[in-house]
Design a protein around this motif. Structure first.
Motif, PDB file in Angstrom:
ATOM      1  N   ASP A 152       0.834  -1.203   0.000  1.00  0.00           N
ATOM      2  CA  ASP A 152       0.000   0.000   0.000  1.00  0.00           C
ATOM      3  C   ASP A 152       0.870   1.256   0.000  1.00  0.00           C
ATOM      4  O   ASP A 152       2.102   1.180   0.038  1.00  0.00           O
ATOM      5  CB  ASP A 152      -0.997  -0.004   1.161  1.00  0.00           C
ATOM      6  CG  ASP A 152      -0.345   0.091   2.541  1.00  0.00           C
ATOM      7  OD1 ASP A 152       0.860   0.397   2.632  1.00  0.00           O
ATOM      8  OD2 ASP A 152      -1.059  -0.136   3.538  1.00  0.00           O
ATOM      9  N   ARG A 153       0.237   2.402  -0.021  1.00  0.00           N
ATOM     10  CA  ARG A 153       0.978   3.666  -0.119  1.00  0.00           C
ATOM     11  C   ARG A 153       1.814   3.952   1.116  1.00  0.00           C
ATOM     12  O   ARG A 153       2.685   4.821   1.092  1.00  0.00           O
ATOM     13  CB  ARG A 153       0.029   4.825  -0.431  1.00  0.00           C
ATOM     14  CG  ARG A 153      -0.853   5.221   0.717  1.00  0.00           C
ATOM     15  CD  ARG A 153      -1.924   6.212   0.372  1.00  0.00           C
ATOM     16  NE  ARG A 153      -1.396   7.425  -0.215  1.00  0.00           N
ATOM     17  CZ  ARG A 153      -2.153   8.388  -0.714  1.00  0.00           C
ATOM     18  NH1 ARG A 153      -3.468   8.277  -0.699  1.00  0.00           N
ATOM     19  NH2 ARG A 153      -1.626   9.458  -1.228  1.00  0.00           N
ATOM     20  N   ASN A 154       1.593   3.226   2.217  1.00  0.00           N
ATOM     21  CA  ASN A 154       2.392   3.376   3.428  1.00  0.00           C
ATOM     22  C   ASN A 154       3.576   2.422   3.464  1.00  0.00           C
ATOM     23  O   ASN A 154       4.324   2.400   4.434  1.00  0.00           O
ATOM     24  CB  ASN A 154       1.521   3.148   4.671  1.00  0.00           C
ATOM     25  CG  ASN A 154       0.392   4.150   4.757  1.00  0.00           C
ATOM     26  OD1 ASN A 154       0.527   5.300   4.360  1.00  0.00           O
ATOM     27  ND2 ASN A 154      -0.744   3.706   5.254  1.00  0.00           N
ATOM     28  N   GLY A 155       3.710   1.599   2.418  1.00  0.00           N
ATOM     29  CA  GLY A 155       4.824   0.660   2.363  1.00  0.00           C
ATOM     30  C   GLY A 155       4.550  -0.668   3.046  1.00  0.00           C
ATOM     31  O   GLY A 155       5.453  -1.476   3.206  1.00  0.00           O
ATOM     32  N   HIS A 156       3.305  -0.921   3.443  1.00  0.00           N
ATOM     33  CA  HIS A 156       2.944  -2.181   4.105  1.00  0.00           C
ATOM     34  C   HIS A 156       2.476  -3.197   3.072  1.00  0.00           C
ATOM     35  O   HIS A 156       1.625  -2.874   2.230  1.00  0.00           O
ATOM     36  CB  HIS A 156       1.822  -1.965   5.127  1.00  0.00           C
ATOM     37  CG  HIS A 156       2.203  -1.028   6.222  1.00  0.00           C
ATOM     38  ND1 HIS A 156       1.619   0.211   6.351  1.00  0.00           N
ATOM     39  CD2 HIS A 156       3.118  -1.129   7.216  1.00  0.00           C
ATOM     40  CE1 HIS A 156       2.151   0.825   7.394  1.00  0.00           C
ATOM     41  NE2 HIS A 156       3.065   0.041   7.935  1.00  0.00           N
ATOM     42  N   GLU A 157       2.998  -4.416   3.160  1.00  0.00           N
ATOM     43  CA  GLU A 157       2.531  -5.472   2.269  1.00  0.00           C
ATOM     44  C   GLU A 157       1.139  -5.901   2.728  1.00  0.00           C
ATOM     45  O   GLU A 157       0.942  -6.251   3.881  1.00  0.00           O
ATOM     46  CB  GLU A 157       3.480  -6.664   2.280  1.00  0.00           C
ATOM     47  CG  GLU A 157       3.063  -7.737   1.290  1.00  0.00           C
ATOM     48  CD  GLU A 157       4.021  -8.914   1.242  1.00  0.00           C
ATOM     49  OE1 GLU A 157       4.682  -9.081   0.212  1.00  0.00           O
ATOM     50  OE2 GLU A 157       4.085  -9.647   2.253  1.00  0.00           O
ATOM     51  N   VAL A 158       0.181  -5.874   1.804  1.00  0.00           N
ATOM     52  CA  VAL A 158      -1.204  -6.215   2.146  1.00  0.00           C
ATOM     53  C   VAL A 158      -1.635  -7.552   1.555  1.00  0.00           C
ATOM     54  O   VAL A 158      -2.638  -8.119   1.985  1.00  0.00           O
ATOM     55  CB  VAL A 158      -2.193  -5.098   1.727  1.00  0.00           C
ATOM     56  CG1 VAL A 158      -1.924  -3.822   2.501  1.00  0.00           C
ATOM     57  CG2 VAL A 158      -2.118  -4.838   0.237  1.00  0.00           C
ATOM     58  N   ALA A 159      -0.889  -8.053   0.569  1.00  0.00           N
ATOM     59  CA  ALA A 159      -1.222  -9.349  -0.028  1.00  0.00           C
ATOM     60  C   ALA A 159      -0.014  -9.860  -0.809  1.00  0.00           C
ATOM     61  O   ALA A 159       0.822  -9.088  -1.266  1.00  0.00           O
ATOM     62  CB  ALA A 159      -2.428  -9.235  -0.955  1.00  0.00           C
ATOM     63  N   SER A 160       0.046 -11.171  -0.944  1.00  0.00           N
ATOM     64  CA  SER A 160       1.074 -11.801  -1.778  1.00  0.00           C
ATOM     65  C   SER A 160       0.549 -13.168  -2.189  1.00  0.00           C
ATOM     66  O   SER A 160      -0.385 -13.693  -1.586  1.00  0.00           O
ATOM     67  CB  SER A 160       2.405 -11.931  -1.035  1.00  0.00           C
ATOM     68  OG  SER A 160       2.267 -12.774   0.085  1.00  0.00           O
TER      69      SER A 160
END
Length: 166
Positions: free
Chosen positions: A45-53
């Motif tokens: 996301d725009r905050n640099g957090h991975e949200v899915a893989s």
């Protein structure tokens, strides 16, 4: 008297919620695919957090908002051995139903509810496909001959297999 109370409650509910929150969603299914199939993906996301893989093809559900009055912007990185990595951007767009607050949701819906829930945004693009090009830097290694390439052109997973020549 009962009719007046019911009408008042209905009117209050209508004006206390956002128009886009009533008729839209805050999460959308996004179809991810790649050519060739079987690429790994990572969504940040725009905050640099991975949200899915995961691995393509698949469907992920993503939120349209990323905070108060902030639309979601995702960076999707696709990778597959022997192919050049590809990074695509998925960005939420303003939801037309947000302007329904001018008639139905009032200022509470327009300034608080829809911006807080993310319902003021939606994804127009719901199918994301990455076309991965074959990494030609290593094609000569399978045939006779020698090719000199830059270390930056070598995929990360193959760099640890390199042997230094002195």
């Amino acid at each position: 008297m009962k009719k007046a109370i019911v009408m008042l409650l209905c009117g209050t509910t209508l004006f206390a919620s956002g128009c886009a929150s009533i008729v839209s969603k805050t999460r959308y299914p996004i179809n991810l695919s790649s050519a060739p199939d079987g690429a790994k993906f990572s969504i940040v996301d725009r905050n640099g957090h991975e949200v899915a893989s995961g691995q393509t093809p698949t469907t992920v559900t993503l939120k349209t908002g990323n905070g108060f009055f902030k639309k979601a912007i995702y960076s999707i990185k696709f990778s597959k051995a022997g192919h050049t990595d590809k990074t695509l951007t998925l960005e939420a767009d303003l939801n037309g139903w947000y302007f329904g607050n001018l008639i139905f949701g009032g200022f509470i819906g327009m300034l608080i509810v829809d911006p807080a829930t993310g319902a003021m945004y939606k994804f127009i693009q719901r199918d994301v496909q990455a076309l991965l090009s074959q990494n030609t830097a290593f094609a000569p290694l399978q045939s006779e001959g020698l090719k000199i390439v830059s270390v930056e052109d070598i995929p990360q997973e193959l760099r640890d297999k390199l042997i230094e020549i002195k």
